[in-house]
Design a protein around this motif. Structure first.
Motif, PDB file in Angstrom:
ATOM      1  N   GLY A  84     -10.506  -0.878  -1.675  1.00  0.00           N
ATOM      2  CA  GLY A  84      -9.743  -0.567  -0.471  1.00  0.00           C
ATOM      3  C   GLY A  84      -8.621   0.412  -0.709  1.00  0.00           C
ATOM      4  N   GLU A  85      -8.131   0.937   0.380  1.00  0.00           N
ATOM      5  CA  GLU A  85      -7.123   1.991   0.303  1.00  0.00           C
ATOM      6  C   GLU A  85      -5.765   1.454  -0.121  1.00  0.00           C
ATOM      7  OE1 GLU A  85      -6.933   4.747   3.477  1.00  0.00           O
ATOM      8  OE2 GLU A  85      -9.114   4.836   3.704  1.00  0.00           O
ATOM      9  N   GLN A  86      -5.534   0.190   0.163  1.00  0.00           N
ATOM     10  CA  GLN A  86      -4.254  -0.385  -0.232  1.00  0.00           C
ATOM     11  C   GLN A  86      -4.097  -0.352  -1.753  1.00  0.00           C
ATOM     12  OE1 GLN A  86      -2.959  -4.070   1.417  1.00  0.00           O
ATOM     13  NE2 GLN A  86      -1.046  -3.775   0.318  1.00  0.00           N
ATOM     14  N   LEU A  91      -1.625   2.101  -6.672  1.00  0.00           N
ATOM     15  CA  LEU A  91      -1.771   2.877  -7.904  1.00  0.00           C
ATOM     16  C   LEU A  91      -0.740   3.999  -7.981  1.00  0.00           C
ATOM     17  CD1 LEU A  91      -5.472   3.817  -8.744  1.00  0.00           C
ATOM     18  CD2 LEU A  91      -3.764   2.886 -10.275  1.00  0.00           C
ATOM     19  N   GLY A  92      -0.412   4.570  -6.841  1.00  0.00           N
ATOM     20  CA  GLY A  92       0.582   5.633  -6.787  1.00  0.00           C
ATOM     21  C   GLY A  92       0.188   6.865  -7.595  1.00  0.00           C
ATOM     22  N   LEU A  93      -1.030   7.314  -7.376  1.00  0.00           N
ATOM     23  CA  LEU A  93      -1.536   8.449  -8.161  1.00  0.00           C
ATOM     24  C   LEU A  93      -0.637   9.677  -8.109  1.00  0.00           C
ATOM     25  CD1 LEU A  93      -5.415   8.658  -7.785  1.00  0.00           C
ATOM     26  CD2 LEU A  93      -4.026   8.149  -9.790  1.00  0.00           C
ATOM     27  N   GLU A  94      -0.081   9.940  -6.938  1.00  0.00           N
ATOM     28  CA  GLU A  94       0.769  11.138  -6.792  1.00  0.00           C
ATOM     29  C   GLU A  94       1.887  11.127  -7.820  1.00  0.00           C
ATOM     30  OE1 GLU A  94      -0.068   9.209  -4.342  1.00  0.00           O
ATOM     31  OE2 GLU A  94      -1.013  10.399  -2.739  1.00  0.00           O
ATOM     32  N   PRO A 112      -9.850   8.464  -0.847  1.00  0.00           N
ATOM     33  CA  PRO A 112      -9.925   8.739   0.581  1.00  0.00           C
ATOM     34  C   PRO A 112      -9.222  10.054   0.940  1.00  0.00           C
ATOM     35  CG  PRO A 112      -8.435   6.909   0.150  1.00  0.00           C
ATOM     36  CD  PRO A 112      -9.030   7.299  -1.162  1.00  0.00           C
ATOM     37  N   LEU A 113      -8.279  10.424   0.127  1.00  0.00           N
ATOM     38  CA  LEU A 113      -7.540  11.648   0.404  1.00  0.00           C
ATOM     39  C   LEU A 113      -7.456  12.451  -0.882  1.00  0.00           C
ATOM     40  CD1 LEU A 113      -6.086  12.664   2.956  1.00  0.00           C
ATOM     41  CD2 LEU A 113      -3.951  11.901   1.907  1.00  0.00           C
ATOM     42  N   LEU A 114      -8.053  13.640  -0.871  1.00  0.00           N
ATOM     43  CA  LEU A 114      -8.042  14.460  -2.078  1.00  0.00           C
ATOM     44  C   LEU A 114      -6.773  15.299  -2.137  1.00  0.00           C
ATOM     45  CD1 LEU A 114     -11.741  15.721  -2.028  1.00  0.00           C
ATOM     46  CD2 LEU A 114     -10.722  14.171  -3.690  1.00  0.00           C
TER      47      LEU A 114
END
Ligand SMILES: Nc1ncnc2c1ncn2[C@@H]1O[C@H](COP(=O)(O)OP(=O)(O)OP(=O)(O)O)[C@@H](O)[C@H]1O
Ligand SMILES: [Mg+2]
Length: 157
Positions: A84-86, A91-94, A112-114
């Motif tokens: 899931g997106e949550q 994870l806080g990839l940014e 979900p968002l590249l």
């Protein structure tokens, strides 16, 4: 621009990662796609070696992300078990890719968002070997791919 390389064995896959490592800069993002066993982790192992990290990289099975210190930090992400997106938000990839390391994401198609710019490598079964298709999104990665094309000395194109 797109670059296709036939990787006849796992050594070719490692070499692709190793060669790529010589061109990557802090902040770069590499998205790896391809079904189970396609060679994603093998490529990351070559990349890690190229960054001077050595042989300790394996699939992050129960953690989604692992961090290694080499010439630059390497953030090895595997989204196979992402739920899931949550979970992704947590994870806080940014935050990772803003920390000036190199981020490599297995099962990157699950994002979900590249990010706006990245290098994508698709690995597919091809006979006994694999086919790698590299695609650049954004100018920086176009240039990187041009350079890679000029120095690739393994595999068949
Ligand atoms: N070019 C190649 N030709 C043949 N075998 C390869 C090639 N590249 C990698 N392999 C082999 O494929 C197997 C699976 O590789 P790897 O674990 O890297 O795949 P993966 O995509 O990370 O899989 P998963 O989806 O489970 O994470 C390994 O045994 C590896 O040695
Ligand atoms: Mg893997």
């Amino acid at each position: 621009m797109m670059l296709e390389i036939h990787l006849k064995d796992q050594e070719d896959t490692r070499m692709l990662g190793y060669t790529l490592a010589s061109l990557l800069q802090p902040g770069d993002i590499v998205i790896l796609t391809g079904e189970l066993g396609a060679g994603k982790t093998t490529l990351v192992q070559g990349l890690a070696r190229g960054l001077g990290i050595g042989d300790k990289v394996s699939s992050p099975t129960f953690v989604l992300i692992r961090e290694y210190q080499g010439r630059y930090p390497l953030f090895h992400v595997d989204l196979y078990r992402l739920e899931g997106e949550q979970a992704l938000e947590e994870l806080g990839l940014e935050e990772y890719w803003e920390r000036g390391g190199i981020t490599v994401i297995e099962w990157g198609e699950r994002l979900p968002l590249l990010p706006s710019e990245y290098l994508r490598i698709r690995l597919e079964y091809a006979g006994a070997g694999r086919r790698a298709t590299l695609e650049a999104r954004g100018e920086r990665y176009q240039e990187l791919l041009e350079e890679l094309r000029n120095i690739v000395s393994f595999g068949d194109r």
